[in-house]
Design a protein around this motif. Structure first.
Motif, PDB file in Angstrom:
ATOM      1  N   ARG A 119      -5.263   3.114  -6.119  1.00  0.00           N
ATOM      2  CA  ARG A 119      -6.246   4.273  -7.562  1.00  0.00           C
ATOM      3  C   ARG A 119      -6.382   5.083  -6.956  1.00  0.00           C
ATOM      4  O   ARG A 119      -7.106   5.955  -7.956  1.00  0.00           O
ATOM      5  N   ASP A 120      -7.470   4.474  -6.578  1.00  0.00           N
ATOM      6  CA  ASP A 120      -8.465   4.213  -5.769  1.00  0.00           C
ATOM      7  C   ASP A 120      -8.823   6.012  -5.174  1.00  0.00           C
ATOM      8  O   ASP A 120      -9.579   7.262  -5.470  1.00  0.00           O
ATOM      9  N   LEU A 121      -7.360   6.278  -4.700  1.00  0.00           N
ATOM     10  CA  LEU A 121      -7.379   8.092  -3.872  1.00  0.00           C
ATOM     11  C   LEU A 121      -6.434   8.634  -4.729  1.00  0.00           C
ATOM     12  O   LEU A 121      -6.713   9.568  -4.422  1.00  0.00           O
ATOM     13  N   ARG A 122      -6.064   8.481  -6.412  1.00  0.00           N
ATOM     14  CA  ARG A 122      -5.635   9.274  -6.330  1.00  0.00           C
ATOM     15  C   ARG A 122      -6.171  10.574  -7.298  1.00  0.00           C
ATOM     16  O   ARG A 122      -6.064  11.850  -6.732  1.00  0.00           O
ATOM     17  N   PRO A 123      -7.666  10.957  -7.498  1.00  0.00           N
ATOM     18  CA  PRO A 123      -8.523  12.385  -7.783  1.00  0.00           C
ATOM     19  C   PRO A 123      -8.165  12.704  -6.194  1.00  0.00           C
ATOM     20  O   PRO A 123      -8.609  13.946  -6.364  1.00  0.00           O
ATOM     21  N   ALA A 124      -8.966  11.969  -4.462  1.00  0.00           N
ATOM     22  CA  ALA A 124      -8.808  12.542  -3.796  1.00  0.00           C
ATOM     23  C   ALA A 124      -7.330  13.321  -3.347  1.00  0.00           C
ATOM     24  O   ALA A 124      -7.057  14.121  -3.079  1.00  0.00           O
ATOM     25  N   VAL A 125      -5.860  12.571  -3.515  1.00  0.00           N
ATOM     26  CA  VAL A 125      -4.560  13.312  -3.759  1.00  0.00           C
ATOM     27  C   VAL A 125      -4.405  14.241  -4.261  1.00  0.00           C
ATOM     28  O   VAL A 125      -4.373  14.998  -3.543  1.00  0.00           O
ATOM     29  N   ALA A 126      -5.006  14.457  -6.070  1.00  0.00           N
ATOM     30  CA  ALA A 126      -4.874  15.632  -6.826  1.00  0.00           C
ATOM     31  C   ALA A 126      -5.747  16.980  -5.908  1.00  0.00           C
ATOM     32  O   ALA A 126      -5.317  17.503  -6.003  1.00  0.00           O
ATOM     33  N   ALA A 127      -7.035  16.306  -5.269  1.00  0.00           N
ATOM     34  CA  ALA A 127      -7.762  17.556  -4.975  1.00  0.00           C
ATOM     35  C   ALA A 127      -7.273  18.252  -3.349  1.00  0.00           C
ATOM     36  O   ALA A 127      -7.462  19.534  -3.640  1.00  0.00           O
ATOM     37  N   LEU A 128      -6.109  17.392  -2.801  1.00  0.00           N
ATOM     38  CA  LEU A 128      -5.700  18.179  -1.672  1.00  0.00           C
ATOM     39  C   LEU A 128      -4.611  18.344  -2.130  1.00  0.00           C
ATOM     40  O   LEU A 128      -3.833  19.111  -1.330  1.00  0.00           O
ATOM     41  N   MET A 129      -3.464  17.814  -2.499  1.00  0.00           N
ATOM     42  CA  MET A 129      -2.579  18.514  -3.258  1.00  0.00           C
ATOM     43  C   MET A 129      -2.569  20.630  -3.464  1.00  0.00           C
ATOM     44  O   MET A 129      -3.202  20.871  -4.328  1.00  0.00           O
ATOM     45  N   GLY A 156     -11.560  -7.362   4.173  1.00  0.00           N
ATOM     46  CA  GLY A 156     -11.588  -6.406   2.636  1.00  0.00           C
ATOM     47  C   GLY A 156     -11.367  -5.477   2.112  1.00  0.00           C
ATOM     48  O   GLY A 156     -10.636  -4.975   1.274  1.00  0.00           O
ATOM     49  N   THR A 157     -12.083  -4.807   3.017  1.00  0.00           N
ATOM     50  CA  THR A 157     -12.047  -2.929   3.109  1.00  0.00           C
ATOM     51  C   THR A 157     -12.020  -2.568   3.713  1.00  0.00           C
ATOM     52  O   THR A 157     -11.829  -2.697   4.866  1.00  0.00           O
ATOM     53  N   GLY A 158     -12.294  -1.485   3.519  1.00  0.00           N
ATOM     54  CA  GLY A 158     -11.950   0.192   5.195  1.00  0.00           C
ATOM     55  C   GLY A 158     -12.156   1.481   3.896  1.00  0.00           C
ATOM     56  O   GLY A 158     -12.088   1.903   3.192  1.00  0.00           O
ATOM     57  N   ASP A 159     -12.362   2.102   5.592  1.00  0.00           N
ATOM     58  CA  ASP A 159     -12.097   3.184   4.793  1.00  0.00           C
ATOM     59  C   ASP A 159     -11.225   4.384   4.988  1.00  0.00           C
ATOM     60  O   ASP A 159     -10.134   3.847   5.827  1.00  0.00           O
ATOM     61  N   VAL A 213       1.044  -1.455   0.382  1.00  0.00           N
ATOM     62  CA  VAL A 213       0.037  -0.152   0.031  1.00  0.00           C
ATOM     63  C   VAL A 213       0.750   1.417  -0.287  1.00  0.00           C
ATOM     64  O   VAL A 213       1.121   2.369  -0.818  1.00  0.00           O
ATOM     65  N   LEU A 214       2.210   1.052   0.888  1.00  0.00           N
ATOM     66  CA  LEU A 214       2.987   2.530   0.859  1.00  0.00           C
ATOM     67  C   LEU A 214       3.297   2.610  -0.372  1.00  0.00           C
ATOM     68  O   LEU A 214       4.189   3.896  -0.893  1.00  0.00           O
ATOM     69  N   GLU A 215       4.162   1.254  -0.937  1.00  0.00           N
ATOM     70  CA  GLU A 215       5.005   1.384  -2.354  1.00  0.00           C
ATOM     71  C   GLU A 215       3.654   2.288  -3.016  1.00  0.00           C
ATOM     72  O   GLU A 215       4.363   3.266  -4.279  1.00  0.00           O
ATOM     73  N   GLU A 273     -12.293   9.052   2.253  1.00  0.00           N
ATOM     74  CA  GLU A 273     -12.913   8.367   1.402  1.00  0.00           C
ATOM     75  C   GLU A 273     -13.369   6.847   2.072  1.00  0.00           C
ATOM     76  O   GLU A 273     -13.046   6.313   3.135  1.00  0.00           O
ATOM     77  N   GLY A 274     -14.673   5.989   1.720  1.00  0.00           N
ATOM     78  CA  GLY A 274     -15.173   5.032   1.922  1.00  0.00           C
ATOM     79  C   GLY A 274     -14.480   3.406   1.243  1.00  0.00           C
ATOM     80  O   GLY A 274     -14.929   3.582  -0.093  1.00  0.00           O
ATOM     81  N   GLY A 275     -15.019   2.402   1.462  1.00  0.00           N
ATOM     82  CA  GLY A 275     -14.673   1.290   0.541  1.00  0.00           C
ATOM     83  C   GLY A 275     -13.940   1.199  -0.293  1.00  0.00           C
ATOM     84  O   GLY A 275     -14.656   0.624  -1.028  1.00  0.00           O
ATOM     85  N   LEU A 276     -12.938   0.801   0.312  1.00  0.00           N
ATOM     86  CA  LEU A 276     -11.678   1.113  -0.303  1.00  0.00           C
ATOM     87  C   LEU A 276     -11.234  -0.658   0.232  1.00  0.00           C
ATOM     88  O   LEU A 276     -11.299  -0.867   0.757  1.00  0.00           O
ATOM     89  N   SER A 277     -10.681  -0.910  -1.354  1.00  0.00           N
ATOM     90  CA  SER A 277      -9.444  -1.554  -1.001  1.00  0.00           C
ATOM     91  C   SER A 277      -8.042  -2.074  -1.221  1.00  0.00           C
ATOM     92  O   SER A 277      -7.951  -1.134  -1.877  1.00  0.00           O
ATOM     93  N   PRO A 278      -7.476  -2.909   0.168  1.00  0.00           N
ATOM     94  CA  PRO A 278      -6.012  -2.481   0.022  1.00  0.00           C
ATOM     95  C   PRO A 278      -5.113  -2.248  -1.011  1.00  0.00           C
ATOM     96  O   PRO A 278      -3.942  -2.333  -1.391  1.00  0.00           O
ATOM     97  N   THR A 279      -5.829  -3.178  -2.654  1.00  0.00           N
ATOM     98  CA  THR A 279      -4.419  -4.289  -3.598  1.00  0.00           C
ATOM     99  C   THR A 279      -4.976  -2.712  -4.510  1.00  0.00           C
ATOM    100  O   THR A 279      -4.466  -2.721  -5.057  1.00  0.00           O
ATOM    101  N   THR A 280      -6.080  -2.136  -4.571  1.00  0.00           N
ATOM    102  CA  THR A 280      -6.539  -1.192  -5.232  1.00  0.00           C
ATOM    103  C   THR A 280      -6.233   0.638  -4.425  1.00  0.00           C
ATOM    104  O   THR A 280      -6.975   1.313  -5.527  1.00  0.00           O
TER     105      THR A 280
END
Length: 317
Positions: free
Chosen positions: A130-140, A99-102, A41-43, A120-127
């Motif tokens: 990718r799923d956080l990309r729009p949120a990170v772009a908005a915070l940056m 398998g999911t988390g917030d 996840v960190l990588e 952000e809610g309902g996310l999977s560690p495997t993705t």
């Protein structure tokens, strides 16, 4: 005497860009993720950050504050202080069903002490990345985006960049990385113009000093130097044009000097074709001399006017 506005023109060569600011990504999961899964996840989050930002993404060792901060700004600032970087992206993983988390997402600007958060809610560690990309772009911050940089000026200074006035620039003005014409309009009515190289992923700080624009790490030019130089150049060009008009006048007279007039029974005078050609050439020289004389007179007048204006402006300070 009323203070006259003074334009300090600084023609600066591009300077080496400042080093990009650093970003650390911190993952808080409270032991809910295994070591291998947390590392993946960190990588992934770090790779996503490198694609989005011009900041230098750096890995920092995990510190003592491993619990989840949630929405507590003081905790987030403490986590960011451990990283000792200008920016920290904190991902707080909260497990829900299997398998999911917030994710409590926070961007901490340690230079300004600003914290921006999203959930952000309902996310999977495997993705997760990718799923956080729009949120990170908005915070940056806007200046931290890839291909962008920031410009910092005092709040009392009005800012104009590339001829466009920025009415409310804020603390950090985001600009595309590269050269820009920066015009600072001071409260005194003076203006300071310079050509600045905005670095990618970094903040360039400009401070208007007494009578000059002081750029961080560089020295400013003397007051009025640009205006006085312009007066010297303009006056010199005018003087050259006047000198050229005198040369053209001499050539015009010289073209007619060898002509012999036909008088009485004299037959050794200049033939008509040669005389006509000489008169045409003399006319061209004369017209060129008149144009140069007019242009030279105008340029010398403008140069003298600029010199007097600069002298009066300096004396009125």
């Amino acid at each position: 005497m009323k203070r006259l506005p003074l334009l300090c023109l600084l023609l600066c060569l591009p300077l080496p860009a400042a080093a990009a600011e650093r970003l650390a990504v911190r993952l808080q999961h409270g032991g809910s993720l295994g070591a291998a899964e947390a590392e993946r996840v960190l990588e992934g989050a770090e790779a996503m950050a490198r694609e989005l930002t011009g900041l230098t993404v750096t890995r920092v060792a995990e510190g003592l504050l491993t619990g989840r901060c949630g929405t507590e700004d003081s905790c987030l600032r403490a986590v960011a202080a451990e990283a000792r970087t200008e920016h920290v992206l904190v991902l707080g993983w909260v497990p829900r069903r299997p398998g999911t988390g917030d994710v409590d997402l926070a961007w901490v600007d340690t230079v300004r002490g600003v914290v921006a958060r999203r959930a952000e809610g309902g996310l999977s560690p495997t993705t997760l990345a990718r799923d956080l990309r729009p949120a990170v772009a908005a915070l940056m911050p806007a200046f931290a985006r890839r291909g962008w940089g920031g410009l910092v000026v005092p709040g009392t200074v009005r800012l104009r960049v590339d001829g466009r006035m920025l009415a409310e620039p804020g603390e950090v003005v985001a600009l595309t990385a590269g050269p820009h014409e920066v015009d600072l309009l001071l409260p005194s009515g003076e203006a300071a113009l310079s050509r600045e190289q905005v670095p990618e992923g970094a903040r360039l700080r400009l401070e208007p000093g007494p009578g000059a624009l002081a750029r961080t790490g560089t020295s400013g030019a003397p007051r009025g130097k640009g205006l006085r130089t312009a007066s010297y150049v303009t006056f010199s060009l005018g003087a050259l044009a006047v000198a050229g008009s005198l040369v053209a006048g001499g050539l015009s007279r010289g073209a007619l000097r060898e002509l012999e007039a036909c008088e009485g029974r004299q037959r050794d005078c200049t033939a008509f074709p040669s005389a006509s050609s000489a008169h045409a050439q003399a006319g061209r020289y004369a017209r060129t001399g008149n144009v140069l004389l007019g242009a030279g007179a105008g340029l010398t007048t403008v140069g003298a006017g600029l010199f007097v204006f600069d002298l009066l402006s300096t004396d009125s300070e």
